[in-house]
Write an enzyme that holds these catalytic residues in place. Sequence first.
Site, PDB file in Angstrom:
ATOM      1  N   TYR A  54     -15.400 -92.032 -50.212  1.00 18.91           N
ATOM      2  CA  TYR A  54     -14.976 -90.800 -49.542  1.00 18.91           C
ATOM      3  C   TYR A  54     -14.287 -89.861 -50.531  1.00 18.91           C
ATOM      4  O   TYR A  54     -13.270 -90.204 -51.136  1.00 18.91           O
ATOM      5  CB  TYR A  54     -14.040 -91.098 -48.356  1.00 18.91           C
ATOM      6  N   LEU A 195     -16.713 -90.921 -31.860  1.00 22.75           N
ATOM      7  CA  LEU A 195     -17.023 -89.648 -31.188  1.00 22.75           C
ATOM      8  C   LEU A 195     -18.387 -89.136 -31.652  1.00 22.75           C
ATOM      9  O   LEU A 195     -18.722 -87.965 -31.460  1.00 22.75           O
ATOM     10  CB  LEU A 195     -15.932 -88.608 -31.489  1.00 22.75           C
ATOM     11  N   ILE A 234     -11.866 -96.428 -34.863  1.00 24.58           N
ATOM     12  CA  ILE A 234     -11.304 -95.659 -35.988  1.00 24.58           C
ATOM     13  C   ILE A 234     -11.835 -94.215 -36.010  1.00 24.58           C
ATOM     14  O   ILE A 234     -12.529 -93.818 -36.952  1.00 24.58           O
ATOM     15  CB  ILE A 234     -11.562 -96.357 -37.347  1.00 24.58           C
ATOM     16  N   LYS A 236     -11.756 -90.157 -36.571  1.00 28.14           N
ATOM     17  CA  LYS A 236     -11.138 -89.341 -37.610  1.00 28.14           C
ATOM     18  C   LYS A 236     -10.766 -87.984 -37.010  1.00 28.14           C
ATOM     19  O   LYS A 236     -11.509 -87.422 -36.196  1.00 28.14           O
ATOM     20  CB  LYS A 236     -12.116 -89.170 -38.774  1.00 28.14           C
TER      21      LYS A 236
HETATM   22  P1  NAP Z   1     -15.803 -89.423 -35.471  1.00 27.93           P
HETATM   23  O1  NAP Z   1     -14.474 -90.050 -35.566  1.00 27.93           O
HETATM   24  O2  NAP Z   1     -16.761 -89.915 -34.447  1.00 27.93           O
HETATM   25  O3  NAP Z   1     -15.668 -87.843 -35.293  1.00 27.93           O
HETATM   26  C1  NAP Z   1     -14.863 -87.063 -36.113  1.00 27.93           C
HETATM   27  C2  NAP Z   1     -14.937 -85.653 -35.589  1.00 27.93           C
HETATM   28  O4  NAP Z   1     -14.363 -85.605 -34.280  1.00 27.93           O
HETATM   29  C3  NAP Z   1     -14.169 -84.638 -36.421  1.00 27.93           C
HETATM   30  O5  NAP Z   1     -14.980 -83.480 -36.494  1.00 27.93           O
HETATM   31  C4  NAP Z   1     -12.914 -84.367 -35.603  1.00 27.93           C
HETATM   32  O6  NAP Z   1     -12.460 -83.016 -35.770  1.00 27.93           O
HETATM   33  C5  NAP Z   1     -13.430 -84.550 -34.203  1.00 27.93           C
HETATM   34  N1  NAP Z   1     -12.361 -84.956 -33.277  1.00 27.93           N
HETATM   35  C6  NAP Z   1     -11.386 -85.880 -33.480  1.00 27.93           C
HETATM   36  N2  NAP Z   1     -10.589 -85.990 -32.412  1.00 27.93           N
HETATM   37  C7  NAP Z   1     -11.064 -85.104 -31.496  1.00 27.93           C
HETATM   38  C8  NAP Z   1     -10.643 -84.753 -30.196  1.00 27.93           C
HETATM   39  N3  NAP Z   1      -9.584 -85.331 -29.632  1.00 27.93           N
HETATM   40  N4  NAP Z   1     -11.367 -83.802 -29.527  1.00 27.93           N
HETATM   41  C9  NAP Z   1     -12.440 -83.227 -30.100  1.00 27.93           C
HETATM   42  N5  NAP Z   1     -12.876 -83.510 -31.350  1.00 27.93           N
HETATM   43  C10 NAP Z   1     -12.199 -84.451 -32.040  1.00 27.93           C
HETATM   44  O7  NAP Z   1     -16.605 -89.486 -36.867  1.00 27.93           O
HETATM   45  P2  NAP Z   1     -16.464 -90.173 -38.280  1.00 27.93           P
HETATM   46  O8  NAP Z   1     -15.486 -89.486 -39.124  1.00 27.93           O
HETATM   47  O9  NAP Z   1     -17.871 -90.327 -38.752  1.00 27.93           O
HETATM   48  O10 NAP Z   1     -15.964 -91.685 -37.984  1.00 27.93           O
HETATM   49  C11 NAP Z   1     -14.624 -92.076 -38.030  1.00 27.93           C
HETATM   50  C12 NAP Z   1     -14.306 -92.875 -39.285  1.00 27.93           C
HETATM   51  O11 NAP Z   1     -15.103 -94.051 -39.370  1.00 27.93           O
HETATM   52  C13 NAP Z   1     -14.620 -92.147 -40.603  1.00 27.93           C
HETATM   53  O12 NAP Z   1     -13.700 -91.124 -40.881  1.00 27.93           O
HETATM   54  C14 NAP Z   1     -14.625 -93.291 -41.573  1.00 27.93           C
HETATM   55  O13 NAP Z   1     -13.306 -93.690 -41.904  1.00 27.93           O
HETATM   56  C15 NAP Z   1     -15.340 -94.377 -40.744  1.00 27.93           C
HETATM   57  N6  NAP Z   1     -16.803 -94.420 -41.001  1.00 27.93           N
HETATM   58  C16 NAP Z   1     -17.312 -95.526 -41.607  1.00 27.93           C
HETATM   59  C17 NAP Z   1     -18.666 -95.596 -41.888  1.00 27.93           C
HETATM   60  C18 NAP Z   1     -19.216 -96.813 -42.567  1.00 27.93           C
HETATM   61  O14 NAP Z   1     -20.384 -96.786 -43.018  1.00 27.93           O
HETATM   62  N7  NAP Z   1     -18.461 -97.890 -42.645  1.00 27.93           N
HETATM   63  C19 NAP Z   1     -19.538 -94.542 -41.525  1.00 27.93           C
HETATM   64  C20 NAP Z   1     -18.986 -93.431 -40.872  1.00 27.93           C
HETATM   65  C21 NAP Z   1     -17.626 -93.394 -40.611  1.00 27.93           C
HETATM   66  P3  NAP Z   1     -11.270 -82.567 -36.766  1.00 27.93           P
HETATM   67  O15 NAP Z   1     -11.444 -83.351 -38.037  1.00 27.93           O
HETATM   68  O16 NAP Z   1     -11.501 -81.115 -36.898  1.00 27.93           O
HETATM   69  O17 NAP Z   1      -9.963 -82.869 -36.087  1.00 27.93           O
END
Ligand code: NAP
Length: 278
Positions: A54, A195, A234, A236
Amino acid sequence: MIYDVRTRGGAVLPNLGLGTWRMGENHSRRKDEIAALELGLDLGMRLIDTAEMYGNGGAEEVVAEAVAGRRDGVVIVSKVLPVNAGYAGTIAAAGRSLKRLRTEWIDLYLLHWPGPHPLEETLRAFEKLRVDGTVRSYGVSNFDLGEMEACELLPGGSGVVANQVLYNLERRGIERSVLPWCAQRDIAVMAYSPLDQARLRTREGLVEVARRHGVTSYQVAIAWTMRHENVVSIPKATRLDHVRELAAAAEIVLSEDDLRLLEGDYPAPTKDLPLETA
Ligand code: NAP
């Protein structure tokens, strides 16, 4: 309520934390990113998920800033890139992560996805890092059932305490085998993109359940991932209002009727599918 998921081997992971994908990429957003993680910690989201990938290490530096002065209370999860995950490469990558994180240990260290190096080598390195105290526990990410089964048979395989996979209302494939297989062995399932990267479609039933609880649809989506006792969710967020909503989502208790409504709109798959990834 945020509670501890206890895995085999004694790892303790709070069931709600914050992700850091796309953090540390742009210096102008750094202050906001640190503030978001700090607020999460203040609100009880004590687990932070990051990776050497990241922001090319930048996210780990953001995490270091956010946990400064309160490292002991935080569970840091980081990941080695598959291309680095040979024996020596894993140990070197962990050392670089420690430096960027400005910490003496990583609580949980994962292989980001299956890659070119024999898994035996990665596990041997993970085991050495664990014995050294560099990592407290280790695991994998994006492993499908067959990969978990094969891993389990390798030396060090029974040391795997978590599998981090894509899981949200619209991506429920893991419920057919990966999730129950892990649950039976006290291996935590870490739900990433809960999400769906803010692309989750808000169908009628989700809106109705949110209305009943006086919360947003996205808060219900988070509570839904947390309904299994071995799942760590988890999400973000960088916006502070989003962070507050995520923390509050841990207080939502979904009823049988809520779950039925959600099942109607977002049904589980009826046949096995290959593991989905982001
Ligand atoms: P996510 O958590 O599904 O979505 C993040 C998005 O949701 C951001 O745009 C955020 O906006 C928005 N958001 C957060 N809270 C909200 C709320 N209460 N209302 C409306 N929108 C909201 O996506 P992700 O970042 O892909 O997944 C989470 C974490 O999982 C990652 O950050 C990473 O650490 C991990 N991950 C791991 C892998 C892997 O291969 N192991 C792959 C993907 C992700 P803002 O940022 O503008 O607040």
